[in-house]
Design a protein around this motif. Sequence first.
Motif, PDB file in Angstrom:
ATOM      1  N   ILE B  76       0.849  -1.179   0.000  1.00 40.76           N
ATOM      2  CA  ILE B  76       0.000   0.000   0.000  1.00 40.76           C
ATOM      3  C   ILE B  76       0.890   1.236   0.000  1.00 40.76           C
ATOM      4  O   ILE B  76       2.075   1.159   0.294  1.00 40.76           O
ATOM      5  CB  ILE B  76      -0.941   0.031   1.199  1.00 40.76           C
ATOM      6  CG1 ILE B  76      -0.159   0.053   2.502  1.00 40.76           C
ATOM      7  CG2 ILE B  76      -1.854  -1.178   1.180  1.00 40.76           C
ATOM      8  CD1 ILE B  76      -1.056   0.047   3.714  1.00 40.76           C
ATOM      9  N   VAL B 110       1.936 -10.666   3.333  1.00 37.71           N
ATOM     10  CA  VAL B 110       2.696  -9.657   4.056  1.00 37.71           C
ATOM     11  C   VAL B 110       2.292  -8.283   3.580  1.00 37.71           C
ATOM     12  O   VAL B 110       2.253  -7.998   2.395  1.00 37.71           O
ATOM     13  CB  VAL B 110       4.235  -9.881   4.036  1.00 37.71           C
ATOM     14  CG1 VAL B 110       4.657 -10.893   3.025  1.00 37.71           C
ATOM     15  CG2 VAL B 110       4.978  -8.587   3.903  1.00 37.71           C
ATOM     16  N   THR B 112       2.727  -4.329   3.473  1.00 41.30           N
ATOM     17  CA  THR B 112       3.888  -3.454   3.550  1.00 41.30           C
ATOM     18  C   THR B 112       3.635  -2.168   2.773  1.00 41.30           C
ATOM     19  O   THR B 112       2.728  -2.095   1.960  1.00 41.30           O
ATOM     20  CB  THR B 112       5.141  -4.182   2.995  1.00 41.30           C
ATOM     21  OG1 THR B 112       6.253  -3.314   3.013  1.00 41.30           O
ATOM     22  CG2 THR B 112       4.922  -4.646   1.574  1.00 41.30           C
ATOM     23  N   THR B 113       4.411  -1.169   3.058  1.00 41.80           N
ATOM     24  CA  THR B 113       4.318   0.076   2.297  1.00 41.80           C
ATOM     25  C   THR B 113       5.324   0.023   1.159  1.00 41.80           C
ATOM     26  O   THR B 113       6.246  -0.783   1.164  1.00 41.80           O
ATOM     27  CB  THR B 113       4.648   1.289   3.171  1.00 41.80           C
ATOM     28  OG1 THR B 113       5.987   1.149   3.633  1.00 41.80           O
ATOM     29  CG2 THR B 113       3.715   1.372   4.365  1.00 41.80           C
ATOM     30  N   LEU B 116       8.918   0.581   2.494  1.00 42.00           N
ATOM     31  CA  LEU B 116       9.495  -0.559   3.200  1.00 42.00           C
ATOM     32  C   LEU B 116       9.799  -1.681   2.234  1.00 42.00           C
ATOM     33  O   LEU B 116      10.813  -2.370   2.350  1.00 42.00           O
ATOM     34  CB  LEU B 116       8.532  -1.044   4.284  1.00 42.00           C
ATOM     35  CG  LEU B 116       9.036  -2.213   5.121  1.00 42.00           C
ATOM     36  CD1 LEU B 116      10.324  -1.833   5.847  1.00 42.00           C
ATOM     37  CD2 LEU B 116       7.993  -2.661   6.126  1.00 42.00           C
ATOM     38  N   HIS B 120      13.421  -3.056   2.479  1.00 45.57           N
ATOM     39  CA  HIS B 120      13.574  -4.416   3.007  1.00 45.57           C
ATOM     40  C   HIS B 120      12.640  -5.359   2.292  1.00 45.57           C
ATOM     41  O   HIS B 120      11.620  -5.750   2.848  1.00 45.57           O
ATOM     42  CB  HIS B 120      13.227  -4.462   4.502  1.00 45.57           C
ATOM     43  CG  HIS B 120      14.196  -3.735   5.356  1.00 45.57           C
ATOM     44  ND1 HIS B 120      15.379  -4.292   5.761  1.00 45.57           N
ATOM     45  CD2 HIS B 120      14.162  -2.507   5.896  1.00 45.57           C
ATOM     46  CE1 HIS B 120      16.040  -3.428   6.513  1.00 45.57           C
ATOM     47  NE2 HIS B 120      15.323  -2.319   6.612  1.00 45.57           N
ATOM     48  N   PRO B 121      12.968  -5.757   1.099  1.00 40.26           N
ATOM     49  CA  PRO B 121      12.034  -6.618   0.386  1.00 40.26           C
ATOM     50  C   PRO B 121      11.768  -7.886   1.186  1.00 40.26           C
ATOM     51  O   PRO B 121      12.700  -8.542   1.621  1.00 40.26           O
ATOM     52  CB  PRO B 121      12.765  -6.941  -0.920  1.00 40.26           C
ATOM     53  CG  PRO B 121      14.084  -6.323  -0.851  1.00 40.26           C
ATOM     54  CD  PRO B 121      14.213  -5.539   0.388  1.00 40.26           C
ATOM     55  N   PRO B 122      10.494  -8.197   1.419  1.00 39.82           N
ATOM     56  CA  PRO B 122      10.192  -9.428   2.121  1.00 39.82           C
ATOM     57  C   PRO B 122      10.332 -10.595   1.150  1.00 39.82           C
ATOM     58  O   PRO B 122      10.546 -10.397  -0.041  1.00 39.82           O
ATOM     59  CB  PRO B 122       8.738  -9.234   2.529  1.00 39.82           C
ATOM     60  CG  PRO B 122       8.180  -8.326   1.497  1.00 39.82           C
ATOM     61  CD  PRO B 122       9.311  -7.449   1.034  1.00 39.82           C
ATOM     62  N   SER B 123      10.223 -11.758   1.683  1.00 41.42           N
ATOM     63  CA  SER B 123      10.402 -12.960   0.905  1.00 41.42           C
ATOM     64  C   SER B 123       9.040 -13.409   0.380  1.00 41.42           C
ATOM     65  O   SER B 123       8.255 -13.993   1.119  1.00 41.42           O
ATOM     66  CB  SER B 123      11.028 -13.995   1.843  1.00 41.42           C
ATOM     67  OG  SER B 123      11.149 -15.223   1.237  1.00 41.42           O
ATOM     68  N   ALA B 144      10.361  -3.752 -11.359  1.00 42.61           N
ATOM     69  CA  ALA B 144      11.807  -3.965 -11.373  1.00 42.61           C
ATOM     70  C   ALA B 144      12.230  -5.184 -10.559  1.00 42.61           C
ATOM     71  O   ALA B 144      13.312  -5.732 -10.777  1.00 42.61           O
ATOM     72  CB  ALA B 144      12.517  -2.720 -10.838  1.00 42.61           C
ATOM     73  N   THR B 145      11.404  -5.622  -9.643  1.00 43.45           N
ATOM     74  CA  THR B 145      11.782  -6.792  -8.847  1.00 43.45           C
ATOM     75  C   THR B 145      11.684  -8.064  -9.669  1.00 43.45           C
ATOM     76  O   THR B 145      12.230  -9.087  -9.285  1.00 43.45           O
ATOM     77  CB  THR B 145      10.862  -6.971  -7.633  1.00 43.45           C
ATOM     78  OG1 THR B 145       9.536  -7.270  -8.097  1.00 43.45           O
ATOM     79  CG2 THR B 145      10.824  -5.719  -6.781  1.00 43.45           C
ATOM     80  N   GLY B 146      10.959  -8.008 -10.776  1.00 43.11           N
ATOM     81  CA  GLY B 146      10.797  -9.207 -11.571  1.00 43.11           C
ATOM     82  C   GLY B 146       9.773 -10.177 -11.023  1.00 43.11           C
ATOM     83  O   GLY B 146       9.540 -11.227 -11.605  1.00 43.11           O
ATOM     84  N   LEU B 147       9.158  -9.845  -9.903  1.00 45.96           N
ATOM     85  CA  LEU B 147       8.127 -10.723  -9.339  1.00 45.96           C
ATOM     86  C   LEU B 147       6.826 -10.566 -10.109  1.00 45.96           C
ATOM     87  O   LEU B 147       6.535  -9.501 -10.637  1.00 45.96           O
ATOM     88  CB  LEU B 147       7.878 -10.358  -7.864  1.00 45.96           C
ATOM     89  CG  LEU B 147       8.954 -10.749  -6.863  1.00 45.96           C
ATOM     90  CD1 LEU B 147       8.669 -10.101  -5.507  1.00 45.96           C
ATOM     91  CD2 LEU B 147       9.028 -12.261  -6.725  1.00 45.96           C
TER      92      LEU B 147
END
Lengths: 331, 331
Positions: B76, B110, B112-113, B116, B120-123, B144-147
Amino acid sequence: MSKHKPNERARPTMADVARELGVAKITVSRALSEQSTVKESTRALIRETAERMGYRLNVSARNLRQQRTRTIAVVIEMAPSHDRLMSEPYPLSLLGGIMQELTAAGQNMVLTTIDLFAAHPPSTDGVILLGQGVHDDAAAMIEATGLPYVVWGAAHGPPERIVVGSDNRDGGRLAADYLLGKQRTKLLFLGETQHGEVDDRLGGFEAALTGTGAAIVDRVACAFTVAAGREAVSKLLERGRGFDGIFAASDAIAMGAIEAVEAQGLSVPGDVSVVGFDDSPGASLFSPRLTSVRQDWATGGALLAQKVLDLVSGKRVESRAMPVELVARES
Amino acid sequence: MSKHKPNERARPTMADVARELGVAKITVSRALSEQSTVKESTRALIRETAERMGYRLNVSARNLRQQRTRTIAVVIEMAPSHDRLMSEPYPLSLLGGIMQELTAAGQNMVLTTIDLFAAHPPSTDGVILLGQGVHDDAAAMIEATGLPYVVWGAAHGPPERIVVGSDNRDGGRLAADYLLGKQRTKLLFLGETQHGEVDDRLGGFEAALTGTGAAIVDRVACAFTVAAGREAVSKLLERGRGFDGIFAASDAIAMGAIEAVEAQGLSVPGDVSVVGFDDSPGASLFSPRLTSVRQDWATGGALLAQKVLDLVSGKRVESRAMPVELVARES
DNA sequence: ATGAAAGCGCTAACAA
DNA sequence: TTGTTAGCGCTTTCAT
């Protein structure tokens, strides 16, 4: 060059970045976590190369190696929904307070229900539990995981359990004082006292009434919804009005109660005064504007987060009851 | 017995359980994940022993080995808070819909903002982004994370991006039809059109007005709050009332607008008709009861969750605009 | 039905 | 300042 893997589609690892530059992968690790032991020029080179190769840290691997996850679980008892928005005992702003604090500490938050937590435990360092559940079962389940945890609610459990919550007894007292100030003497309590927090509200309410001439004439167990409040009071009114004041365990209940009172041609606050709990956003919108006991959700959430993080890092931590405040409006 | 470790305080691993029983640790692994290749009697024995020894699966280790986390990130743009509860474009019920669906699929979530998440990218295996951000920057960051990821909002980005959102254009049309039905001709639009969804609402509103004799006489960029709505309309009214109908991009804005109108001694809906957006919980509590365009948050959330899970498992997925509905009340 | 070996990707500990 | 070695705890692969 790389004879190990014929350039698969998979994303590169630190080993790949290291090989590309002819350095050790630990150097890449150190460089990317900005450790000053790595020469700045090397660091820059590694950063650029990693970027160019599309390298991303594998968080699971780091979590395993470091034996921590930088993640706190927030466990709620059920999924939020539209019609429960105002009536939920644990609203968005409590979550907001938690999130604010965790974010500031660089911690992630996994939001989960008690069932999912049991079935698929996420990878976390600690747990914040919102509500102990009936008979403490939720808290017991969390306890069994051995993880550090804190609870929002009432301090009815074992004394070593860390609990943050509002001073619900004092909330009950404030409600009593308000109704007494309006010369109300025959009082009705609406709320489910199986719920520890509600039980405390009733306890404080009763205590403040002793020796005043006013008394509780009836109490009805009642879910945290408008419909439940309306139904409870409708039923009572069928046999005539035996009360002139109501203390409801939530604003939603209070709104339902007022609707039922008005449906009988009676007036609030003319014939009956009503105090709600939570000071939810709708309280000031409702007509009549609702008198309510306000809880400081945001600060409560922040405290929960601080305390669980302290537990995780081995500090000593104590339970805490937060002050509440009565917001007098029209009801 | 165990000569490897002199019984440390640490929790036991599969290796410990295996040693205790004289079996291979892989057998413990298989038994605890209830694989039928392990004899039932062995399974039972292992289950009991694990339980007795206080064994807990190390989720990080499994995540690393399996290369997946059973976790979806919900990103968010800012932390929720009490005063924003009703005005936020993305309320609790959207989260509720997401959670319901993820929970049913055994996936953790998870929360997250955007900041954050970057720091601190979560898993996680995938991402649900609530709102693209101004100029798409949030979406670009996630990209950009590719996820695999999906977005709640308006489909203004690249066509391959998966977007779920309400049919905001149609919402604008519904608002126009309502105001036209009330014989309103000089219309005011309140909302920040930098926001893609709001831009669509305005677009649909304008389109429905063409050739009707009614027209937009003014539009004011305006945050999603009561205060912003009030202020915008107050300013306008200082130079006289040039409008007889208002379409506000959120219910909060609409409430503020109504307060400003009434503060001038004018009446809603007597002198000015008002349509809000979202049908927030307060809409039916407000006085006058607010006419509003309802979005189906819960279904939207469920769709977001389904689609991101489909992406994670390699399925093809398409964007989707959800129908909206006008709830006609007093305003 | 069970086991042995290997390795997921990272970083702590200890050199050099 | 950089490198070597080892191993976090689990599950895949290939044997038996």
